[in-house]
Design a protein around this motif. Structure first.
Motif, short mmCIF file in Angstrom:
data_model
loop_
_atom_site.label_atom_id
_atom_site.label_comp_id
_atom_site.label_asym_id
_atom_site.label_seq_id
_atom_site.Cartn_x
_atom_site.Cartn_y
_atom_site.Cartn_z
N PHE A 12 0.89 -1.09 0.31
CA PHE A 12 0.12 0.08 -0.30
C PHE A 12 0.82 1.33 0.29
O PHE A 12 1.25 2.00 1.37
N PRO A 13 1.13 1.85 -0.94
CA PRO A 13 2.18 2.88 -0.98
C PRO A 13 1.42 3.78 -0.37
O PRO A 13 0.47 4.43 -0.81
N THR A 14 2.78 4.80 0.51
CA THR A 14 1.65 5.74 1.03
C THR A 14 2.42 6.42 1.35
O THR A 14 4.03 6.56 1.41
N PRO A 15 1.96 8.27 0.79
CA PRO A 15 3.00 9.59 0.87
C PRO A 15 3.71 9.88 2.47
O PRO A 15 2.29 10.23 3.34
N PHE A 16 4.84 9.77 2.30
CA PHE A 16 4.61 10.07 4.28
C PHE A 16 4.93 11.22 4.20
O PHE A 16 5.67 11.91 3.09
N ILE A 17 4.50 11.85 5.20
CA ILE A 17 5.20 13.39 5.47
C ILE A 17 6.29 13.38 6.37
O ILE A 17 7.18 14.32 6.04
N ARG A 18 6.29 11.94 7.46
CA ARG A 18 8.29 12.78 8.25
C ARG A 18 8.03 10.77 8.10
O ARG A 18 7.65 10.31 7.97
N GLY A 19 9.46 10.34 8.20
CA GLY A 19 9.76 10.07 8.08
C GLY A 19 10.46 8.82 6.79
O GLY A 19 9.79 9.14 5.79
N ASP A 20 10.44 7.06 7.02
CA ASP A 20 10.75 7.06 6.28
C ASP A 20 10.09 5.27 5.61
O ASP A 20 10.26 4.59 6.85
N ASN A 30 8.49 1.15 17.04
CA ASN A 30 8.05 1.21 16.20
C ASN A 30 6.85 1.90 15.86
O ASN A 30 6.04 0.34 16.18
N VAL A 31 6.07 3.18 15.25
CA VAL A 31 4.80 3.09 14.70
C VAL A 31 4.87 4.09 14.07
O VAL A 31 5.56 5.35 14.08
N VAL A 32 4.20 4.17 13.12
CA VAL A 32 3.29 4.80 12.32
C VAL A 32 2.59 5.60 12.67
O VAL A 32 0.99 5.20 12.48
N ILE A 33 1.79 6.74 12.44
CA ILE A 33 0.89 7.46 12.63
C ILE A 33 0.01 8.27 11.03
O ILE A 33 1.28 9.02 11.04
N ASP A 34 -0.70 9.42 12.65
CA ASP A 34 -1.36 10.09 10.58
C ASP A 34 -1.75 11.21 11.45
O ASP A 34 -1.22 11.46 12.49
N TYR A 41 -2.95 13.03 20.40
CA TYR A 41 -1.43 12.37 21.64
C TYR A 41 -1.21 13.81 21.29
O TYR A 41 -0.63 14.31 22.96
N PHE A 42 -0.44 14.55 20.69
CA PHE A 42 0.98 15.08 20.91
C PHE A 42 0.36 17.00 20.69
O PHE A 42 1.13 17.88 21.16
N GLY A 43 -0.95 17.04 20.36
CA GLY A 43 -1.76 18.42 19.71
C GLY A 43 -0.48 19.63 18.91
O GLY A 43 -0.70 20.68 18.60
N THR A 44 0.52 18.03 18.17
CA THR A 44 1.08 18.97 17.14
C THR A 44 1.04 17.71 15.77
O THR A 44 1.02 16.84 16.06
N GLU A 45 1.26 18.14 14.79
CA GLU A 45 1.43 17.47 13.33
C GLU A 45 3.29 17.16 13.93
O GLU A 45 3.27 15.86 13.32
N ASP A 46 3.77 18.02 14.11
CA ASP A 46 5.24 17.16 14.40
C ASP A 46 5.78 16.23 15.48
O ASP A 46 5.70 16.21 16.42
N ALA A 47 5.49 14.96 15.56
CA ALA A 47 5.82 14.01 16.48
C ALA A 47 6.79 12.94 16.01
O ALA A 47 6.60 12.15 16.94
N LEU A 48 7.48 12.58 15.18
CA LEU A 48 8.25 12.07 14.66
C LEU A 48 9.79 11.93 16.00
O LEU A 48 9.67 13.11 16.44
N GLY A 49 9.89 11.06 15.98
CA GLY A 49 10.46 10.94 17.76
C GLY A 49 9.95 10.85 19.14
O GLY A 49 10.65 10.49 19.39
N VAL A 65 2.34 9.42 8.29
CA VAL A 65 1.31 10.16 7.43
C VAL A 65 0.50 10.38 7.01
O VAL A 65 -0.47 11.03 8.35
N ARG A 66 -0.36 11.57 5.83
CA ARG A 66 -1.08 12.14 5.98
C ARG A 66 -2.52 10.87 6.50
O ARG A 66 -2.07 9.66 5.99
N THR A 67 -3.29 11.34 6.66
CA THR A 67 -4.91 11.27 7.29
C THR A 67 -5.47 10.66 5.86
O THR A 67 -6.02 10.56 4.77
N PHE A 68 -5.39 9.10 5.85
CA PHE A 68 -6.33 8.03 4.82
C PHE A 68 -8.15 8.51 5.06
O PHE A 68 -7.71 8.94 6.10
#
Length: 187
Positions: A12-20, A30-34, A41-49, A65-68
């Motif tokens: 399922f090719p999914t465009p990543f906003i952040r990460g690989d 590990n976890v991938v979120i939208d 969870y964090f009050g911001t889009e920037d959750a990497l790490g 990733v962007r929200t499905f």
């Protein structure tokens, strides 16, 4: 959250906003979120790490990733690697082939023999787990494009649409369109 493995993004090719995508699910923690999950969870889009806790286990956000879309079969990205959540499954789920606790998606090449694959998979599972007679599970493939409107299995990942409803609304729309055209031409 939906579980997946390191090959999920190959299927399922999914465009990543952040990460690989190649490494996002390669470790159990590990976890991938939208975007929606990141903001919740964090009050911001920037959750990497950042760390996220699920059922008393810590996971590190390795991708966003962007929200499905609402029409997507899965509704959410694969979230947590299967290797990270299998501890929550009962042993019987991990050691038998009779349930629908996991969905498996495969990509096939042109001229792929669906019937041959289904027969081989059913035979392999029957032999591996010693199933006999009519009680043995039967494995089959279903095109991804047919799931939303043409599938109605009891353990679907999400609520499906209905092709009959589409036909009814389509017929009604065509009928109304014809009526309007007739009315426009007669006044």
């Amino acid at each position: 959250m939906v579980g997946g493995d390191s090959t999920f993004f190959d299927v399922f090719p999914t465009p990543f906003i952040r990460g690989d995508a190649a490494t996002a699910l390669d470790r159990p923690e590990n976890v991938v979120i939208d975007k929606t999950t990141a903001i919740n969870y964090f009050g911001t889009e920037d959750a990497l790490g950042k760390m996220i806790q699920v059922r008393d286990k810590q996971f590190q956000v390795t991708g966003r990733v962007r929200t499905f879309s609402a029409e997507h079969t899965l509704r959410r990205p694969p979230g947590i690697p299967i290797s990270g959540i299998k501890q929550w499954y009962a042993d019987w789920i991990l050691t038998n082939a009779s349930g629908t606790s996991l969905y498996t998606y495969i990509r096939v090449k042109d001229k792929f023999s669906t019937a041959g694959f289904e027969a081989a998979a059913t035979k392999q599972v029957t032999n591996r787990w010693g199933w006999k007679g009519d009680g043995a599970p039967r494995y089959f493939l279903q095109p991804l494009t047919s799931i939303h409107l043409q599938s109605n299995f009891p353990d679907e990942i999400s609520v499906n649409g209905n092709m009959i409803t589409v036909y009814i609304f389509g017929t009604t729309a065509i009928g109304n369109s014809h009526t309007r055209l007739h009315q426009l031409h007669s006044t």
